[in-house]
Enzyme design. Structure first.
Site, PDB file in Angstrom:
ATOM      1  N   ARG A 120      -6.473  12.308   1.867  1.00 13.67           N
ATOM      2  CA  ARG A 120      -7.435  11.815   0.722  1.00 13.67           C
ATOM      3  C   ARG A 120      -8.671  11.362   1.309  1.00 13.67           C
ATOM      4  O   ARG A 120      -9.723  11.696   1.177  1.00 13.67           O
ATOM      5  CB  ARG A 120      -6.761  11.297  -0.311  1.00 13.67           C
ATOM      6  CG  ARG A 120      -7.776  11.033  -1.427  1.00 13.67           C
ATOM      7  CD  ARG A 120      -6.831  10.418  -2.913  1.00 13.67           C
ATOM      8  NE  ARG A 120      -6.050  11.607  -3.160  1.00 13.67           N
ATOM      9  CZ  ARG A 120      -5.427  11.399  -4.468  1.00 13.67           C
ATOM     10  NH1 ARG A 120      -5.418  10.335  -5.244  1.00 13.67           N
ATOM     11  NH2 ARG A 120      -4.562  12.223  -4.727  1.00 13.67           N
ATOM     12  N   GLY A 121      -8.509  10.394   2.120  1.00 14.38           N
ATOM     13  CA  GLY A 121      -9.581   9.735   2.764  1.00 14.38           C
ATOM     14  C   GLY A 121     -10.515  10.707   3.657  1.00 14.38           C
ATOM     15  O   GLY A 121     -11.792  10.587   3.491  1.00 14.38           O
ATOM     16  N   HIS A 169       1.079  -1.146  -0.131  1.00 15.43           N
ATOM     17  CA  HIS A 169      -0.095   0.083  -0.173  1.00 15.43           C
ATOM     18  C   HIS A 169       0.895   1.221   0.121  1.00 15.43           C
ATOM     19  O   HIS A 169       0.377   2.333   0.462  1.00 15.43           O
ATOM     20  CB  HIS A 169      -0.776  -0.035   1.161  1.00 15.43           C
ATOM     21  CG  HIS A 169      -1.909  -1.013   1.328  1.00 15.43           C
ATOM     22  ND1 HIS A 169      -1.858  -2.317   1.805  1.00 15.43           N
ATOM     23  CD2 HIS A 169      -3.112  -1.058   0.672  1.00 15.43           C
ATOM     24  CE1 HIS A 169      -2.652  -3.034   1.650  1.00 15.43           C
ATOM     25  NE2 HIS A 169      -3.511  -2.291   0.814  1.00 15.43           N
ATOM     26  N   ASP A 176      -2.531   7.683   2.567  1.00 22.19           N
ATOM     27  CA  ASP A 176      -3.843   7.992   2.003  1.00 22.19           C
ATOM     28  C   ASP A 176      -4.836   8.886   3.060  1.00 22.19           C
ATOM     29  O   ASP A 176      -5.947   8.945   2.823  1.00 22.19           O
ATOM     30  CB  ASP A 176      -4.591   6.578   1.621  1.00 22.19           C
ATOM     31  CG  ASP A 176      -4.854   5.893   2.879  1.00 22.19           C
ATOM     32  OD1 ASP A 176      -4.393   6.085   3.997  1.00 22.19           O
ATOM     33  OD2 ASP A 176      -5.863   5.062   2.685  1.00 22.19           O
ATOM     34  N   ARG A 235      -1.445   0.086  10.188  1.00 23.67           N
ATOM     35  CA  ARG A 235      -0.414  -0.248   8.997  1.00 23.67           C
ATOM     36  C   ARG A 235       0.899   0.606   9.563  1.00 23.67           C
ATOM     37  O   ARG A 235       1.883  -0.016   8.780  1.00 23.67           O
ATOM     38  CB  ARG A 235      -1.099   0.314   7.829  1.00 23.67           C
ATOM     39  CG  ARG A 235      -2.126  -0.271   7.191  1.00 23.67           C
ATOM     40  CD  ARG A 235      -2.429   0.282   5.735  1.00 23.67           C
ATOM     41  NE  ARG A 235      -3.475  -0.357   5.072  1.00 23.67           N
ATOM     42  CZ  ARG A 235      -4.287   0.103   4.228  1.00 23.67           C
ATOM     43  NH1 ARG A 235      -3.652   1.297   3.503  1.00 23.67           N
ATOM     44  NH2 ARG A 235      -5.061  -0.407   3.536  1.00 23.67           N
TER      45      ARG A 235
END
Length: 579
Positions: free
Chosen positions: A400-401, A217, A397, A540
């Site tokens: 953006r999320g 990712h 991310d 993560r």
């Protein structure tokens, strides 16, 4: 870098539109993803792959006879929402149940877990098989904490072949979990990948170096070392995976040497030449290997080695025929019982009942909409900054999320408020929209938090300070129930717990709602900054824990920013008589 796009915010949607248009004989689009163009026979167990996009041909590229029945498609590197997984699961069910399979990431576990619960409430049997093959992401004693990387492909294929053969639900789950237990992977990166619309990669590898133990990712490797020759790299990969070999007694494996997006096939073949020799010298017989791009990470430069230790059943299922847009093996015979795509319409969901609230409730709903609008504007402005924080030890991310989620939330909230409902109904719609469009861990947590907070706001009178404190406590409980994070894990909980405690203390001390919120927001901001000193113990970022030290947690940071902005709205929206 990723150069071709129209609007980075709709890159995934635009990609899916083109993918379906390119392969109409294989797939059709449904809300949340794609399913086979022709429905399989009744009584067949459905296997659904899922995860964020950016990994083609995984996950949507393997939908077709002999492989997956459907794929749930999230935003780039972001878990799809529970709504998306539920939608695809309903679409593929043929009366024998749905088996979802995906990599072991917090957002995927939460969202697919919620989808399973919803499907089972509908009478559809469902189960999640979580892949944990990445040896670099956790020690052998904690295999359940390992990430799913290219082992995803092996588990998906074997589960799908079993379902195609006619295995029942329990047997499909059993063989999928059996394949996962026997699968190990190790990868390296030579350079990072670039999200659409960005002008820099999520991470960089210094010239002449490589990252060892990367994620798919956009996460960098867990360590760096000098860039080796192809033969030296082959030995690093083989030694690393064989050192983690499961105790099976088998000397037969299948292997995938996988390119991550920017490493050419010719380079992979050079590496494979040495990998195959080293495996043979180690007494390992390779059956039906794959060399190429099967699970990518946009334009990341790098590769990985996956080995699955076979028995007779796994070998047969791995070699079973499949016919999909991106992966074909042998000759697949389409069963005569296959039905046309139009043979059954999905049951319609019941229409929502709108309950108009008294004037006091509508006034509170208006304040809620103002707060959500202010949050959406703030997160849009902070998108790049939050993405940079997330890229330190994650996939970049988060900004953006949060932008996508908050934008969807305000749209849903405004539509709800226009119908004259109270704050609870507004926040339910806003939370559902946030979760659906943001996806990932933050999406499901923010969605649950908004819903839970709204449940404690009254419709029949103005909200009192105690209502705010109770709502915040309910939001915290929902976040911890779903995310299972505690203080010190380096998540948004590290800012939310101090906020809730301070808010309750101030309210109990007689402060007005706006005063209590403002002081609690200051506490949350201080707590978010202090997360820079923590090492992540979940999510993560955990495999790159040391790298994250010195950088505040992006989830805690965005939460503190949002809480502060809500306080500013409350201060500016005070009315006579409101506490």
């Amino acid at each position: 870098m990723t150069r071709l796009y129209d609007d980075p915010a709709t890159f995934t949607e635009d990609m899916v539109t083109g993918f379906v248009a390119a392969h109409p004989s294989y797939v059709r689009q449904v809300p949340g993803g794609v399913v086979r163009a022709k429905r399989p026979r009744r009584g067949k167990v459905a296997v659904v792959t899922g995860g964020g996009s950016g990994h083609y041909p995984a996950f949507c590229g393997v939908v077709g006879p002999g492989f997956a029945d459907g794929s749930v498609i999230g935003n780039i590197f972001t878990s799809p929402s529970a709504d998306d997984a539920y939608s695809v699961g309903r679409a593929v069910d043929r009366g024998a149940g749905v088996v979802f399979s995906f990599g072991n990431y917090a957002g995927d576990n939460m969202n697919f877990g919620l989808a399973v619960e919803r499907l089972e409430r509908d009478g559809i049997r469902a189960h999640n098989v979580v892949v944990t093959d990445d040896v670099a992401s956790a020690p052998a004693a904690e295999q359940n904490k390992r990430r799913g990387v290219v082992g995803d492909f092996v588990v998906f294929k074997i589960a799908s072949a079993a379902a195609e053969e006619g295995y029942d639900f329990d047997e499909v789950v059993r063989v999928a979990e059996h394949a996962n237990e026997r699968t190990r992977s190790l990868g390296v990166a030579f350079d990072g990948c670039t999200l659409p619309g960005q002008d820099h990669p999520l991470f960089e590898v210094p010239e002449g170096r490589m990252g060892l133990g990367l994620g798919i990712h956009g996460e960098p490797g867990v360590s760096e070392r000098e860039l080796p020759s192809a033969s030296e790299l082959a030995k690093i990969l083989v030694d690393g995976v064989l050192a983690e070999a499961p105790e099976t007694g088998s000397r037969r494996v299948t292997a995938i040497l996988n390119g991550l997006g920017a490493t050419k096939y010719e380079e992979l073949f050079v590496v494979w030449g040495t990998v195959s020799r080293l495996l043979a010298e180690a007494g390992v017989e390779v059956v039906a290997p794959e060399v190429g791009e099967l699970v990518t990470s946009l334009d990341m430069a790098g590769c990985s080695l996956t080995l699955t230790w076979l028995d007779d059943e796994l070998e047969r299922l791995w070699q079973a025929p499949a016919d999909t847009p991106a992966y074909r093996k042998g000759n697949v015979e389409i069963a005569a019982a296959d039905a046309d795509v139009e043979d059954e319409a999905l049951p319609e969901l019941p229409e929502k009942v709108v309950v108009v609230a008294p004037a006091e409730g509508q006034a509170t709903a208006t304040t809620v909409v103002k707060a959500l609008r202010a949050i959406a504007d703030l997160l849009h402005d902070k998108e790049e900054e939050l993405g940079r924080l997330d890229a330190i030890a994650g996939d970049g991310d988060h900004g953006r999320g949060m932008t996508r989620g908050s934008a969807a939330a305000i749209e849903a909230a405004e539509a709800a408020a226009a119908q004259g409902v109270g704050p609870a109904a507004v926040l339910v719609d806003a939370g559902d929209a946030w979760a659906a469009k943001a996806g990932g861990t933050s999406g499901v947590l923010w969605g649950a938090a908004l819903r839970s907070f709204g449940d404690l706001l009254p419709d029949h009178r103005a909200a009192l300070p105690g209502d705010l404190a109770a709502g915040a406590a309910a939001a915290l409980a929902a976040v911890q129930r779903l995310g299972r994070a505690e203080l010190g894990d380096k998540t948004l909980v590290d800012a939310l717990v101090p906020f809730v405690e301070k808010l309750r203390s101030e309210v109990d001390g007689g402060a007005s709602g706006r005063e209590a919120w403002a002081r609690a927001s200051e506490t949350a901001t201080e707590a978010a900054a202090k997360t820079a000193d923590l090492r992540p113990r979940t999510g993560r970022a955990r495999p790159l824990a040391e790298r994250s030290v010195g950088t505040p947690d992006p989830g805690a940071t965005s939460l503190a920013l949002a809480l502060t902005r809500i306080g500013e709205v409350l201060a500016g929206d005070r009315k006579d008589g409101q506490k």
